[in-house]
Design a protein around this motif. Structure first.
Motif, PDB file in Angstrom:
ATOM      1  N   ALA A  75       0.818  -1.213   0.000  1.00 52.08           N
ATOM      2  CA  ALA A  75       0.000   0.000   0.000  1.00 52.08           C
ATOM      3  C   ALA A  75       0.853   1.264   0.000  1.00 52.08           C
ATOM      4  CB  ALA A  75      -0.934  -0.016   1.213  1.00 52.08           C
ATOM      5  N   VAL A  76       1.778   1.370   0.945  1.00 48.93           N
ATOM      6  CA  VAL A  76       2.553   2.604   1.100  1.00 48.93           C
ATOM      7  C   VAL A  76       3.555   2.773  -0.038  1.00 48.93           C
ATOM      8  CG1 VAL A  76       4.134   3.877   2.594  1.00 48.93           C
ATOM      9  CG2 VAL A  76       2.251   2.569   3.605  1.00 48.93           C
ATOM     10  N   VAL A  77       4.396   1.767  -0.257  1.00 48.03           N
ATOM     11  CA  VAL A  77       5.417   1.866  -1.301  1.00 48.03           C
ATOM     12  C   VAL A  77       4.773   1.889  -2.681  1.00 48.03           C
ATOM     13  CG1 VAL A  77       7.450   0.741  -2.293  1.00 48.03           C
ATOM     14  CG2 VAL A  77       7.113   0.751   0.179  1.00 48.03           C
ATOM     15  N   GLY A  78       3.680   1.147  -2.856  1.00 44.88           N
ATOM     16  CA  GLY A  78       3.002   1.132  -4.151  1.00 44.88           C
ATOM     17  C   GLY A  78       2.466   2.501  -4.528  1.00 44.88           C
ATOM     18  N   ALA A 105       4.377   2.617 -16.673  1.00 43.01           N
ATOM     19  CA  ALA A 105       5.641   2.665 -15.936  1.00 43.01           C
ATOM     20  C   ALA A 105       5.414   2.485 -14.440  1.00 43.01           C
ATOM     21  CB  ALA A 105       6.351   3.993 -16.216  1.00 43.01           C
ATOM     22  N   ALA A 106       4.302   3.027 -13.934  1.00 45.90           N
ATOM     23  CA  ALA A 106       4.005   2.871 -12.504  1.00 45.90           C
ATOM     24  C   ALA A 106       3.770   1.410 -12.148  1.00 45.90           C
ATOM     25  CB  ALA A 106       2.778   3.715 -12.133  1.00 45.90           C
ATOM     26  N   ILE A 107       3.044   0.698 -12.999  1.00 41.85           N
ATOM     27  CA  ILE A 107       2.796  -0.732 -12.747  1.00 41.85           C
ATOM     28  C   ILE A 107       4.111  -1.503 -12.780  1.00 41.85           C
ATOM     29  CG2 ILE A 107       1.742  -2.817 -13.714  1.00 41.85           C
ATOM     30  CD1 ILE A 107      -0.586  -1.058 -14.637  1.00 41.85           C
ATOM     31  N   THR A 108       4.956  -1.200 -13.741  1.00 40.30           N
ATOM     32  CA  THR A 108       6.253  -1.878 -13.836  1.00 40.30           C
ATOM     33  C   THR A 108       7.094  -1.626 -12.597  1.00 40.30           C
ATOM     34  OG1 THR A 108       6.207  -1.662 -16.245  1.00 40.30           O
ATOM     35  CG2 THR A 108       8.335  -2.116 -15.224  1.00 40.30           C
ATOM     36  N   ALA A 109       7.136  -0.368 -12.161  1.00 45.07           N
ATOM     37  CA  ALA A 109       7.925  -0.026 -10.972  1.00 45.07           C
ATOM     38  C   ALA A 109       7.396  -0.734  -9.736  1.00 45.07           C
ATOM     39  CB  ALA A 109       7.913   1.492 -10.768  1.00 45.07           C
ATOM     40  N   MET A 110       6.070  -0.777  -9.568  1.00 45.39           N
ATOM     41  CA  MET A 110       5.498  -1.450  -8.387  1.00 45.39           C
ATOM     42  C   MET A 110       5.832  -2.935  -8.383  1.00 45.39           C
ATOM     43  SD  MET A 110       1.763   0.315  -7.692  1.00 45.39           S
ATOM     44  CE  MET A 110       1.121   0.048  -9.345  1.00 45.39           C
ATOM     45  N   MET A 111       5.816  -3.542  -9.541  1.00 46.97           N
ATOM     46  CA  MET A 111       6.129  -4.969  -9.600  1.00 46.97           C
ATOM     47  C   MET A 111       7.605  -5.223  -9.315  1.00 46.97           C
ATOM     48  SD  MET A 111       3.694  -6.270 -12.743  1.00 46.97           S
ATOM     49  CE  MET A 111       3.883  -8.000 -12.331  1.00 46.97           C
ATOM     50  N   PHE A 112       8.486  -4.360  -9.810  1.00 43.01           N
ATOM     51  CA  PHE A 112       9.912  -4.506  -9.507  1.00 43.01           C
ATOM     52  C   PHE A 112      10.161  -4.342  -8.007  1.00 43.01           C
ATOM     53  CE2 PHE A 112      11.209  -3.812 -14.033  1.00 43.01           C
ATOM     54  CZ  PHE A 112      12.052  -4.905 -14.106  1.00 43.01           C
ATOM     55  N   GLY A 121      -2.100   2.326  -9.719  1.00 41.89           N
ATOM     56  CA  GLY A 121      -2.390   2.637 -11.123  1.00 41.89           C
ATOM     57  C   GLY A 121      -3.304   3.837 -11.240  1.00 41.89           C
ATOM     58  N   ALA A 122      -4.281   3.927 -10.324  1.00 46.43           N
ATOM     59  CA  ALA A 122      -5.171   5.082 -10.319  1.00 46.43           C
ATOM     60  C   ALA A 122      -4.422   6.352  -9.909  1.00 46.43           C
ATOM     61  CB  ALA A 122      -6.336   4.832  -9.368  1.00 46.43           C
ATOM     62  N   VAL A 123      -3.460   6.207  -8.990  1.00 46.02           N
ATOM     63  CA  VAL A 123      -2.626   7.355  -8.595  1.00 46.02           C
ATOM     64  C   VAL A 123      -1.878   7.896  -9.805  1.00 46.02           C
ATOM     65  CG1 VAL A 123      -0.576   8.024  -7.288  1.00 46.02           C
ATOM     66  CG2 VAL A 123      -2.379   6.701  -6.177  1.00 46.02           C
ATOM     67  N   ALA A 124      -1.279   7.004 -10.581  1.00 45.36           N
ATOM     68  CA  ALA A 124      -0.534   7.429 -11.771  1.00 45.36           C
ATOM     69  C   ALA A 124      -1.448   8.086 -12.791  1.00 45.36           C
ATOM     70  CB  ALA A 124       0.177   6.223 -12.381  1.00 45.36           C
ATOM     71  N   LEU A 125      -2.633   7.514 -12.998  1.00 42.75           N
ATOM     72  CA  LEU A 125      -3.573   8.083 -13.967  1.00 42.75           C
ATOM     73  C   LEU A 125      -4.048   9.459 -13.523  1.00 42.75           C
ATOM     74  CD1 LEU A 125      -5.260   7.775 -16.529  1.00 42.75           C
ATOM     75  CD2 LEU A 125      -7.011   6.615 -15.137  1.00 42.75           C
ATOM     76  N   LEU A 126      -4.388   9.597 -12.243  1.00 39.08           N
ATOM     77  CA  LEU A 126      -4.839  10.885 -11.731  1.00 39.08           C
ATOM     78  C   LEU A 126      -3.747  11.942 -11.866  1.00 39.08           C
ATOM     79  CD1 LEU A 126      -7.007  12.524 -10.147  1.00 39.08           C
ATOM     80  CD2 LEU A 126      -5.866  11.778  -8.052  1.00 39.08           C
ATOM     81  N   THR A 201       0.152 -12.991  -6.665  1.00 40.90           N
ATOM     82  CA  THR A 201      -0.461 -11.702  -6.363  1.00 40.90           C
ATOM     83  C   THR A 201      -1.914 -11.818  -5.951  1.00 40.90           C
ATOM     84  OG1 THR A 201      -1.014 -11.404  -8.703  1.00 40.90           O
ATOM     85  CG2 THR A 201       1.076 -10.481  -7.947  1.00 40.90           C
ATOM     86  N   ASN A 202      -2.513 -12.994  -6.126  1.00 39.55           N
ATOM     87  CA  ASN A 202      -3.917 -13.176  -5.782  1.00 39.55           C
ATOM     88  C   ASN A 202      -4.126 -13.850  -4.433  1.00 39.55           C
ATOM     89  OD1 ASN A 202      -4.736 -12.157  -8.309  1.00 39.55           O
ATOM     90  ND2 ASN A 202      -4.444 -14.155  -9.261  1.00 39.55           N
ATOM     91  N   LEU A 203      -3.132 -14.624  -3.989  1.00 40.08           N
ATOM     92  CA  LEU A 203      -3.295 -15.405  -2.765  1.00 40.08           C
ATOM     93  C   LEU A 203      -1.967 -15.475  -2.037  1.00 40.08           C
ATOM     94  CD1 LEU A 203      -5.357 -17.237  -1.221  1.00 40.08           C
ATOM     95  CD2 LEU A 203      -4.381 -19.168  -2.476  1.00 40.08           C
ATOM     96  N   GLY A 204      -1.995 -15.206  -0.738  1.00 40.98           N
ATOM     97  CA  GLY A 204      -0.784 -15.277   0.051  1.00 40.98           C
ATOM     98  C   GLY A 204      -0.439 -16.711   0.429  1.00 40.98           C
TER      99      GLY A 204
END
Length: 363
Positions: A75-78, A105-112, A121-126, A201-204
């Motif tokens: 949540a925070v770092v994403g 690019a935001a999605i790529t960075a979050m995954m890395f 993703g919504a943060v980047a779009l906004l 990413t769907n299940l811990g």
């Protein structure tokens, strides 16, 4: 009909009260952020304000707190990394092209960063759609208001979820339990299983472990068609009392060619179990005079195992399979209202497993 089936809701029905619990948590969390923004404005700090993607963050934190996407790091770092990447995109790439590049690019960075958080993703779009305020604040936009508001939501979710019976943050313990009831799979093996089916990413891992443990316990209960411990236990027992001498106990074990003796008091109340292996260790020490004198004074109560291994007579026998296999138990007392009614041994379980083996092989 197949087309309509794919359009039906994919989520199961939520437990009664869960929608209200999650909704109330989101109300409290967002209200806390509103209060912080109002207090900042009152003190002349206009830099703290709300952004729409925080609503999506609240959905994850309060509705699915066990999801890897909802954990504090995600949540925070994403959110922060998505804002920073979007700022770079709109700064160097003018025009509409910056919008798609910012989100991708935001999605790529979050995954890395292993901080995938859908609201990012919504943060980047906004940020890309309305870059003026973000560009005016500069890199601080990612920290204030976005980072501070996300941290406030995470702290609120931590307290609220735990008060309402949900564990958050949700992470595996660093040390593997001695006997994890998950079909014998370790934490690393569970993680590899999620990776193989692309479900990380769907299940811990912890959720998968709990599901497997529940499935294993359920299958064990139904494996023998409801057979209980009372149905297969040995009923004709040779027992001793707590004050029985070790010599007498050894004679009984030898005479009846058995490996264990339940220890009972008056009324068949179970006190413990003494095993053949316990006496063998004492016999091996007989070459020492002091050990012989001590053994002559010892009774069964001095060396017996406690009765905490006992199981109720109506327990499904399948539940004991893991216990016999993993704990190395050779004998398990069976009680009814604390009264000994029988014992279960590996031989009893093997006999049950072999029943109908020919028919199953033929089928």
């Amino acid at each position: 009909m197949r087309i309509w089936h794919h359009l039906e809701p994919a989520l199961p029905r939520f437990h009664a009260g869960e929608p209200l619990r999650a909704g109330l948590g989101a109300l409290i969390g967002i209200s806390l952020c509103v209060g912080l923004a109002y207090a900042s404005a009152t003190h002349g700090q206009a830099s703290f304000y709300l952004v729409a993607p925080l609503g999506a963050t609240a959905v994850l934190l309060f509705c699915v707190p066990n999801s890897p996407l909802a954990q504090p790091w995600s949540a925070v770092v994403g959110n922060i990394s998505a804002a920073l990447v979007a700022l770079v995109a709109v700064w160097y790439i003018p025009g509409p092209m910056a919008i798609g590049i910012a989100v991708g690019a935001a999605i790529t960075a979050m995954m890395f960063l292993r901080a995938l958080h859908p609201p990012g993703g919504a943060v980047a779009l906004l940020t890309a759609l309305n870059p003026e305020a973000a560009l005016a604040a500069g890199p601080w936009f990612a920290l204030v208001p976005l980072g501070v508001a996300t941290v406030a939501l995470v702290l609120c979710a931590t307290v609220y979820n735990r008060l309402t019976g949900r564990k958050y943050p949700f992470r595996l313990p660093k040390e593997e339990p001695a006997h994890a009831p998950r079909l014998g799979l370790s934490t690393d093996q569970l993680g590899e299983l999620l990776e193989r089916y692309n479900q990380s990413t769907n299940l811990g891992v912890a959720d998968l472990g709990r599901l497997l443990a529940a499935a294993e316990a359920e299958a064990a209960q139904h494996r023998f068609d409801g057979t209980s411990c009372a149905d297969v236990m040995t009923r004709d027992l040779i027992t001793v009392g707590p004050k029985t001498s070790l010599k007498e106990a050894a004679q009984l074990l030898r005479k009846h060619r058995i490996k264990s003796l339940p220890v009972v008091e008056a009324g068949s109340t179970l006190r413990g179990v003494i095993l053949q292996a316990d006496l063998l260790g004492l016999i091996a020490a007989q070459d020492r005079p002091l050990a012989r004198k001590q053994q002559a004074r010892q009774t069964v109560a001095d060396v017996m195992h406690s009765a905490n291994r006992a199981v109720p007579h109506d327990l499904p026998v399948g539940v004991l399979l893991n216990r016999l296999a993993e704990e190395g138990s050779d004998v398990i007392p069976v009680v009814k209202a604390r009264q000994l009614v029988g014992i279960l041994t590996r031989t009893d379980i093997m006999r049950l497993l072999l029943q109908g083996a020919d028919e199953r092989a033929a089928a």
